[in-house]
Design a protein around this motif. Sequence first.
Motif, PDB file in Angstrom:
ATOM      1  N   ASN A  58     -24.339   6.880  -3.765  1.00 20.74           N
ATOM      2  CA  ASN A  58     -23.859   6.050  -4.873  1.00 20.74           C
ATOM      3  C   ASN A  58     -22.928   4.964  -4.330  1.00 20.74           C
ATOM      4  O   ASN A  58     -21.761   5.224  -4.028  1.00 20.74           O
ATOM      5  N   GLY A  59     -23.460   3.758  -4.200  1.00 19.22           N
ATOM      6  CA  GLY A  59     -22.722   2.645  -3.609  1.00 19.22           C
ATOM      7  C   GLY A  59     -21.381   2.347  -4.242  1.00 19.22           C
ATOM      8  O   GLY A  59     -20.375   2.220  -3.534  1.00 19.22           O
ATOM      9  N   PRO A  60     -21.303   2.212  -5.567  1.00 18.00           N
ATOM     10  CA  PRO A  60     -20.011   1.913  -6.183  1.00 18.00           C
ATOM     11  C   PRO A  60     -18.959   2.997  -5.915  1.00 18.00           C
ATOM     12  O   PRO A  60     -17.799   2.689  -5.682  1.00 18.00           O
ATOM     13  N   VAL A  61     -19.369   4.260  -5.928  1.00 19.81           N
ATOM     14  CA  VAL A  61     -18.430   5.352  -5.682  1.00 19.81           C
ATOM     15  C   VAL A  61     -17.957   5.330  -4.227  1.00 19.81           C
ATOM     16  O   VAL A  61     -16.773   5.520  -3.946  1.00 19.81           O
ATOM     17  N   ILE A  62     -18.882   5.082  -3.297  1.00 18.51           N
ATOM     18  CA  ILE A  62     -18.522   4.984  -1.880  1.00 18.51           C
ATOM     19  C   ILE A  62     -17.540   3.840  -1.675  1.00 18.51           C
ATOM     20  O   ILE A  62     -16.495   4.006  -1.037  1.00 18.51           O
ATOM     21  N   LEU A  63     -17.857   2.683  -2.211  1.00 17.60           N
ATOM     22  CA  LEU A  63     -17.034   1.488  -2.027  1.00 17.60           C
ATOM     23  C   LEU A  63     -15.634   1.671  -2.607  1.00 17.60           C
ATOM     24  O   LEU A  63     -14.639   1.464  -1.908  1.00 17.60           O
ATOM     25  N   ALA A  64     -15.557   2.078  -3.851  1.00 16.28           N
ATOM     26  CA  ALA A  64     -14.252   2.197  -4.517  1.00 16.28           C
ATOM     27  C   ALA A  64     -13.364   3.223  -3.822  1.00 16.28           C
ATOM     28  O   ALA A  64     -12.206   2.951  -3.513  1.00 16.28           O
ATOM     29  N   ASN A  65     -13.909   4.383  -3.562  1.00 15.84           N
ATOM     30  CA  ASN A  65     -13.091   5.445  -3.005  1.00 15.84           C
ATOM     31  C   ASN A  65     -12.849   5.278  -1.514  1.00 15.84           C
ATOM     32  O   ASN A  65     -11.784   5.630  -1.021  1.00 15.84           O
ATOM     33  N   GLY A  66     -13.798   4.708  -0.809  1.00 17.44           N
ATOM     34  CA  GLY A  66     -13.587   4.431   0.615  1.00 17.44           C
ATOM     35  C   GLY A  66     -12.453   3.447   0.829  1.00 17.44           C
ATOM     36  O   GLY A  66     -11.566   3.666   1.664  1.00 17.44           O
ATOM     37  N   PHE A  67     -12.424   2.379   0.048  1.00 12.55           N
ATOM     38  CA  PHE A  67     -11.357   1.386   0.178  1.00 12.55           C
ATOM     39  C   PHE A  67     -10.019   1.908  -0.352  1.00 12.55           C
ATOM     40  O   PHE A  67      -8.970   1.622   0.211  1.00 12.55           O
ATOM     41  N   THR A  68     -10.035   2.667  -1.419  1.00  9.60           N
ATOM     42  CA  THR A  68      -8.791   3.194  -1.982  1.00  9.60           C
ATOM     43  C   THR A  68      -8.175   4.254  -1.069  1.00  9.60           C
ATOM     44  O   THR A  68      -6.956   4.381  -0.992  1.00  9.60           O
ATOM     45  N   LEU A  69      -9.012   4.993  -0.358  1.00  7.11           N
ATOM     46  CA  LEU A  69      -8.521   6.053   0.519  1.00  7.11           C
ATOM     47  C   LEU A  69      -7.617   5.520   1.629  1.00  7.11           C
ATOM     48  O   LEU A  69      -6.661   6.197   2.027  1.00  7.11           O
ATOM     49  N   ILE A  70      -7.866   4.315   2.090  1.00  6.51           N
ATOM     50  CA  ILE A  70      -7.085   3.763   3.208  1.00  6.51           C
ATOM     51  C   ILE A  70      -5.609   3.595   2.831  1.00  6.51           C
ATOM     52  O   ILE A  70      -4.748   4.225   3.443  1.00  6.51           O
ATOM     53  N   PRO A  71      -5.264   2.787   1.826  1.00  8.94           N
ATOM     54  CA  PRO A  71      -3.841   2.658   1.501  1.00  8.94           C
ATOM     55  C   PRO A  71      -3.251   3.938   0.915  1.00  8.94           C
ATOM     56  O   PRO A  71      -2.076   4.238   1.128  1.00  8.94           O
ATOM     57  N   ALA A  72      -4.064   4.709   0.188  1.00  2.00           N
ATOM     58  CA  ALA A  72      -3.553   5.962  -0.375  1.00  2.00           C
ATOM     59  C   ALA A  72      -3.118   6.900   0.746  1.00  2.00           C
ATOM     60  O   ALA A  72      -2.081   7.559   0.640  1.00  2.00           O
ATOM     61  N   SER A  73      -3.874   6.951   1.812  1.00  2.00           N
ATOM     62  CA  SER A  73      -3.525   7.802   2.950  1.00  2.00           C
ATOM     63  C   SER A  73      -2.243   7.339   3.619  1.00  2.00           C
ATOM     64  O   SER A  73      -1.411   8.161   4.017  1.00  2.00           O
ATOM     65  N   PHE A  74      -2.081   6.035   3.756  1.00  2.00           N
ATOM     66  CA  PHE A  74      -0.859   5.502   4.359  1.00  2.00           C
ATOM     67  C   PHE A  74       0.370   5.831   3.511  1.00  2.00           C
ATOM     68  O   PHE A  74       1.403   6.238   4.033  1.00  2.00           O
ATOM     69  N   VAL A  75       0.264   5.653   2.205  1.00  2.00           N
ATOM     70  CA  VAL A  75       1.398   5.942   1.318  1.00  2.00           C
ATOM     71  C   VAL A  75       1.697   7.441   1.335  1.00  2.00           C
ATOM     72  O   VAL A  75       2.870   7.842   1.415  1.00  2.00           O
ATOM     73  N   LEU A  76       0.680   8.278   1.278  1.00  2.00           N
ATOM     74  CA  LEU A  76       0.890   9.723   1.310  1.00  2.00           C
ATOM     75  C   LEU A  76       1.555  10.140   2.617  1.00  2.00           C
ATOM     76  O   LEU A  76       2.492  10.939   2.623  1.00  2.00           O
ATOM     77  N   GLN A  77       1.098   9.593   3.718  1.00  2.00           N
ATOM     78  CA  GLN A  77       1.691   9.901   5.014  1.00  2.00           C
ATOM     79  C   GLN A  77       3.156   9.518   5.057  1.00  2.00           C
ATOM     80  O   GLN A  77       4.010  10.256   5.545  1.00  2.00           O
ATOM     81  N   LYS A  78       3.480   8.357   4.507  1.00  2.00           N
ATOM     82  CA  LYS A  78       4.864   7.884   4.461  1.00  2.00           C
ATOM     83  C   LYS A  78       5.712   8.806   3.582  1.00  2.00           C
ATOM     84  O   LYS A  78       6.837   9.168   3.939  1.00  2.00           O
ATOM     85  N   LYS A  79       5.184   9.233   2.449  1.00  2.00           N
ATOM     86  CA  LYS A  79       5.901  10.136   1.556  1.00  2.00           C
ATOM     87  C   LYS A  79       6.162  11.482   2.240  1.00  2.00           C
ATOM     88  O   LYS A  79       7.278  12.015   2.186  1.00  2.00           O
ATOM     89  N   ILE A  80       5.166  12.020   2.899  1.00  2.00           N
ATOM     90  CA  ILE A  80       5.324  13.297   3.605  1.00  2.00           C
ATOM     91  C   ILE A  80       6.342  13.162   4.724  1.00  2.00           C
ATOM     92  O   ILE A  80       7.217  14.026   4.894  1.00  2.00           O
ATOM     93  N   ARG A  81       6.277  12.085   5.468  1.00  2.00           N
ATOM     94  CA  ARG A  81       7.232  11.866   6.563  1.00  2.00           C
ATOM     95  C   ARG A  81       8.659  11.784   6.030  1.00  2.00           C
ATOM     96  O   ARG A  81       9.572  12.389   6.584  1.00  2.00           O
ATOM     97  N   HIS A  82       8.876  11.056   4.942  1.00  2.00           N
ATOM     98  CA  HIS A  82      10.212  10.964   4.348  1.00  2.00           C
ATOM     99  C   HIS A  82      10.684  12.335   3.873  1.00  2.00           C
ATOM    100  O   HIS A  82      11.852  12.688   4.045  1.00  2.00           O
ATOM    101  N   ARG A  83       9.804  13.112   3.271  1.00  2.00           N
ATOM    102  CA  ARG A  83      10.155  14.445   2.784  1.00  2.00           C
ATOM    103  C   ARG A  83      10.532  15.351   3.949  1.00  2.00           C
ATOM    104  O   ARG A  83      11.511  16.089   3.885  1.00  2.00           O
ATOM    105  N   LEU A  84       9.767  15.310   5.045  1.00  2.00           N
ATOM    106  CA  LEU A  84      10.046  16.172   6.193  1.00  2.00           C
ATOM    107  C   LEU A  84      11.361  15.803   6.890  1.00  2.00           C
ATOM    108  O   LEU A  84      12.057  16.683   7.399  1.00  2.00           O
ATOM    109  N   LYS A  85      11.675  14.522   6.889  1.00  2.00           N
ATOM    110  CA  LYS A  85      12.939  14.080   7.504  1.00  2.00           C
ATOM    111  C   LYS A  85      14.128  14.413   6.616  1.00  2.00           C
ATOM    112  O   LYS A  85      15.264  14.305   7.047  1.00  2.00           O
ATOM    113  N   GLY A  86      13.865  14.774   5.380  1.00  2.00           N
ATOM    114  CA  GLY A  86      14.946  15.108   4.460  1.00  2.00           C
ATOM    115  C   GLY A  86      15.624  13.906   3.848  1.00  2.00           C
ATOM    116  O   GLY A  86      16.529  14.042   3.056  1.00  2.00           O
TER     117      GLY A  86
END
Length: 89
Positions: A58-86
């Motif tokens: 499903n092209g639209p599903v691949i496109l939308a979620n593939g592109f959204t996953l990139i910044p979402a992963s970066f923000v999640l990683q940043k949130k986890i890092r901030h949480r772990l550092k306290g």
Amino acid sequence: MDVDSIGYLAAALTTLSFFPQAIKTLRSDDTRSISLSMYGLFTSGVAIWAVFGLLSGNGPVILANGFTLIPASFVLQKKIRHRLKGGER
């Protein structure tokens, strides 16, 4: 307008709507107002939708979620890092 065109239009709009907040969060390095559980669930859901899109071809599903996953992963990683550092920022 065919069904795939509607899907691609919806994919473009929902994906683009996500980017301003992600860019703001990445630039400011401030994740205090982000819920870790919500963002973890959201990013996991986006990843699973991307896999679903790939498996179903499903092209639209691949496109939308593939592109959204990139910044979402970066923000999640940043949130986890901030949480772990306290030091939530």
